[in-house]
Design a protein around this motif. Structure first.
Motif, PDB file in Angstrom:
ATOM      1  N   MET A   5       0.844  -1.172   0.000  1.00  0.00           N
ATOM      2  CA  MET A   5       0.000   0.000   0.000  1.00  0.00           C
ATOM      3  C   MET A   5       0.893   1.240   0.000  1.00  0.00           C
ATOM      4  SD  MET A   5      -3.072   0.743   2.564  1.00  0.00           S
ATOM      5  CE  MET A   5      -3.280   2.326   3.228  1.00  0.00           C
ATOM      6  N   ALA A   6       0.762   2.069  -0.999  1.00  0.00           N
ATOM      7  CA  ALA A   6       1.582   3.272  -1.134  1.00  0.00           C
ATOM      8  C   ALA A   6       0.921   4.454  -0.423  1.00  0.00           C
ATOM      9  CB  ALA A   6       1.780   3.599  -2.602  1.00  0.00           C
ATOM     10  N   ILE A   7       1.747   5.300   0.160  1.00  0.00           N
ATOM     11  CA  ILE A   7       1.257   6.509   0.808  1.00  0.00           C
ATOM     12  C   ILE A   7       1.139   7.603  -0.247  1.00  0.00           C
ATOM     13  CG2 ILE A   7       1.814   8.315   2.480  1.00  0.00           C
ATOM     14  CD1 ILE A   7       3.124   6.202   4.175  1.00  0.00           C
ATOM     15  N   ASN A   8       0.044   8.315  -0.209  1.00  0.00           N
ATOM     16  CA  ASN A   8      -0.195   9.411  -1.137  1.00  0.00           C
ATOM     17  C   ASN A   8       0.745  10.565  -0.795  1.00  0.00           C
ATOM     18  OD1 ASN A   8      -1.212  11.380  -2.820  1.00  0.00           O
ATOM     19  ND2 ASN A   8      -3.332  11.041  -2.258  1.00  0.00           N
ATOM     20  N   THR A   9       1.489  11.063  -1.792  1.00  0.00           N
ATOM     21  CA  THR A   9       2.432  12.159  -1.547  1.00  0.00           C
ATOM     22  C   THR A   9       1.959  13.475  -2.144  1.00  0.00           C
ATOM     23  OG1 THR A   9       3.671  11.579  -3.540  1.00  0.00           O
ATOM     24  CG2 THR A   9       4.415  10.604  -1.449  1.00  0.00           C
ATOM     25  N   ALA A  10       0.710  13.520  -2.618  1.00  0.00           N
ATOM     26  CA  ALA A  10       0.165  14.765  -3.159  1.00  0.00           C
ATOM     27  C   ALA A  10       0.041  15.783  -2.027  1.00  0.00           C
ATOM     28  CB  ALA A  10      -1.202  14.523  -3.786  1.00  0.00           C
ATOM     29  N   PRO A  11       0.376  17.051  -2.296  1.00  0.00           N
ATOM     30  CA  PRO A  11       0.308  18.046  -1.221  1.00  0.00           C
ATOM     31  C   PRO A  11      -1.117  18.332  -0.738  1.00  0.00           C
ATOM     32  CG  PRO A  11       0.940  19.088  -3.283  1.00  0.00           C
ATOM     33  CD  PRO A  11       0.894  17.611  -3.519  1.00  0.00           C
ATOM     34  N   PHE A  12      -2.089  18.350  -1.643  1.00  0.00           N
ATOM     35  CA  PHE A  12      -3.485  18.583  -1.263  1.00  0.00           C
ATOM     36  C   PHE A  12      -4.237  17.271  -1.394  1.00  0.00           C
ATOM     37  CE2 PHE A  12      -2.121  22.862  -2.099  1.00  0.00           C
ATOM     38  CZ  PHE A  12      -2.779  23.598  -1.128  1.00  0.00           C
ATOM     39  N   GLN A  13      -4.866  16.850  -0.293  1.00  0.00           N
ATOM     40  CA  GLN A  13      -5.566  15.568  -0.268  1.00  0.00           C
ATOM     41  C   GLN A  13      -6.948  15.754   0.341  1.00  0.00           C
ATOM     42  OE1 GLN A  13      -3.183  12.687   1.842  1.00  0.00           O
ATOM     43  NE2 GLN A  13      -1.332  13.290   0.759  1.00  0.00           N
ATOM     44  N   LYS A  14      -7.885  14.932  -0.153  1.00  0.00           N
ATOM     45  CA  LYS A  14      -9.211  14.910   0.460  1.00  0.00           C
ATOM     46  C   LYS A  14      -9.073  14.376   1.872  1.00  0.00           C
ATOM     47  CE  LYS A  14     -11.751  14.164  -3.823  1.00  0.00           C
ATOM     48  NZ  LYS A  14     -12.634  13.252  -4.561  1.00  0.00           N
ATOM     49  N   ILE A  15     -10.076  14.585   2.675  1.00  0.00           N
ATOM     50  CA  ILE A  15     -10.007  14.228   4.092  1.00  0.00           C
ATOM     51  C   ILE A  15      -9.703  12.745   4.296  1.00  0.00           C
ATOM     52  CG2 ILE A  15     -11.397  14.008   6.198  1.00  0.00           C
ATOM     53  CD1 ILE A  15     -12.546  16.752   5.594  1.00  0.00           C
ATOM     54  N   GLY A  17     -18.164  21.355  -2.118  1.00  0.00           N
ATOM     55  CA  GLY A  17     -18.372  20.844  -0.766  1.00  0.00           C
ATOM     56  C   GLY A  17     -17.236  19.960  -0.305  1.00  0.00           C
ATOM     57  N   VAL A  18     -16.102  20.000  -1.016  1.00  0.00           N
ATOM     58  CA  VAL A  18     -14.989  19.104  -0.713  1.00  0.00           C
ATOM     59  C   VAL A  18     -13.840  19.896  -0.092  1.00  0.00           C
ATOM     60  CG1 VAL A  18     -13.334  17.466  -1.688  1.00  0.00           C
ATOM     61  CG2 VAL A  18     -15.619  17.627  -2.654  1.00  0.00           C
ATOM     62  N   TYR A  19     -13.345  19.401   1.042  1.00  0.00           N
ATOM     63  CA  TYR A  19     -12.174  19.996   1.678  1.00  0.00           C
ATOM     64  C   TYR A  19     -10.923  19.292   1.154  1.00  0.00           C
ATOM     65  CZ  TYR A  19     -15.219  22.166   5.156  1.00  0.00           C
ATOM     66  OH  TYR A  19     -16.181  22.913   5.782  1.00  0.00           O
ATOM     67  N   TYR A  20      -9.930  20.077   0.774  1.00  0.00           N
ATOM     68  CA  TYR A  20      -8.628  19.550   0.387  1.00  0.00           C
ATOM     69  C   TYR A  20      -7.624  20.040   1.418  1.00  0.00           C
ATOM     70  CZ  TYR A  20     -10.622  18.214  -4.076  1.00  0.00           C
ATOM     71  OH  TYR A  20     -11.405  17.643  -5.051  1.00  0.00           O
ATOM     72  N   ILE A  21      -7.053  19.093   2.151  1.00  0.00           N
ATOM     73  CA  ILE A  21      -6.125  19.402   3.229  1.00  0.00           C
ATOM     74  C   ILE A  21      -4.738  19.640   2.639  1.00  0.00           C
ATOM     75  CG2 ILE A  21      -5.112  18.561   5.388  1.00  0.00           C
ATOM     76  CD1 ILE A  21      -8.140  18.761   5.535  1.00  0.00           C
ATOM     77  N   ASN A  22      -4.082  20.712   3.068  1.00  0.00           N
ATOM     78  CA  ASN A  22      -2.693  20.977   2.705  1.00  0.00           C
ATOM     79  C   ASN A  22      -1.840  20.176   3.692  1.00  0.00           C
ATOM     80  OD1 ASN A  22      -0.119  21.983   2.315  1.00  0.00           O
ATOM     81  ND2 ASN A  22      -0.837  24.062   1.935  1.00  0.00           N
ATOM     82  N   VAL A  23      -1.505  18.944   3.323  1.00  0.00           N
ATOM     83  CA  VAL A  23      -0.850  18.010   4.241  1.00  0.00           C
ATOM     84  C   VAL A  23       0.525  18.502   4.684  1.00  0.00           C
ATOM     85  CG1 VAL A  23       0.014  15.648   4.517  1.00  0.00           C
ATOM     86  CG2 VAL A  23      -2.201  16.047   3.436  1.00  0.00           C
ATOM     87  N   PRO A  24       1.406  18.985   3.781  1.00  0.00           N
ATOM     88  CA  PRO A  24       2.709  19.464   4.264  1.00  0.00           C
ATOM     89  C   PRO A  24       2.583  20.602   5.279  1.00  0.00           C
ATOM     90  CG  PRO A  24       2.767  19.179   1.883  1.00  0.00           C
ATOM     91  CD  PRO A  24       1.340  19.008   2.319  1.00  0.00           C
ATOM     92  N   ALA A  25       1.673  21.541   5.033  1.00  0.00           N
ATOM     93  CA  ALA A  25       1.474  22.654   5.966  1.00  0.00           C
ATOM     94  C   ALA A  25       0.905  22.148   7.295  1.00  0.00           C
ATOM     95  CB  ALA A  25       0.557  23.708   5.356  1.00  0.00           C
ATOM     96  N   LEU A  26       0.002  21.181   7.238  1.00  0.00           N
ATOM     97  CA  LEU A  26      -0.572  20.616   8.458  1.00  0.00           C
ATOM     98  C   LEU A  26       0.507  19.933   9.293  1.00  0.00           C
ATOM     99  CD1 LEU A  26      -2.912  19.756  10.300  1.00  0.00           C
ATOM    100  CD2 LEU A  26      -3.269  17.797   8.775  1.00  0.00           C
ATOM    101  N   LEU A  27       1.373  19.151   8.653  1.00  0.00           N
ATOM    102  CA  LEU A  27       2.428  18.466   9.386  1.00  0.00           C
ATOM    103  C   LEU A  27       3.422  19.456   9.994  1.00  0.00           C
ATOM    104  CD1 LEU A  27       3.038  15.440   7.010  1.00  0.00           C
ATOM    105  CD2 LEU A  27       1.774  15.473   9.168  1.00  0.00           C
ATOM    106  N   ARG A  28       3.738  20.536   9.266  1.00  0.00           N
ATOM    107  CA  ARG A  28       4.613  21.567   9.827  1.00  0.00           C
ATOM    108  C   ARG A  28       3.954  22.220  11.048  1.00  0.00           C
ATOM    109  NH1 ARG A  28       5.494  22.781   4.358  1.00  0.00           N
ATOM    110  NH2 ARG A  28       3.973  24.471   4.472  1.00  0.00           N
ATOM    111  N   LYS A  29       2.664  22.505  10.922  1.00  0.00           N
ATOM    112  CA  LYS A  29       1.930  23.141  12.015  1.00  0.00           C
ATOM    113  C   LYS A  29       1.896  22.227  13.237  1.00  0.00           C
ATOM    114  CE  LYS A  29      -2.403  25.258  13.242  1.00  0.00           C
ATOM    115  NZ  LYS A  29      -3.681  25.748  12.840  1.00  0.00           N
TER     116      LYS A  29
END
Length: 61
Positions: free
Chosen positions: A1-11, A41-53
């Motif tokens: 199972m590969a981890i998604n590395t896209a910066p913006f991801q759905k919840i 109606g879709v949230y796209y999470i900025n994963v790199p920014a979230l992890l930094r935060k």
């Protein structure tokens, strides 16, 4: 199972990548504490920014 590395991801994808719950991410988007963009109606999470935060908050504690 590969981890998604896209910066913006759905919840659901961001949950798998970060290990955080859907409840936490949805609530954070609504409160403005989780970095995201909203398209329709879709949230796209900025994963790199979230992890930094999260790392910065952990360092403060």
């Amino acid at each position: 199972m590969a981890i998604n590395t896209a910066p913006f991801q759905k919840i659901g994808e961001a949950c798998k990548t970060t290990g955080l719950s859907q409840y936490f991410l949805r609530r954070g988007c609504k409160e403005g504490t989780v970095p995201h963009i909203n398209s329709g109606g879709v949230y796209y999470i900025n994963v790199p920014a979230l992890l930094r935060k999260l790392g910065a908050e952990e360092a403060e504690a």
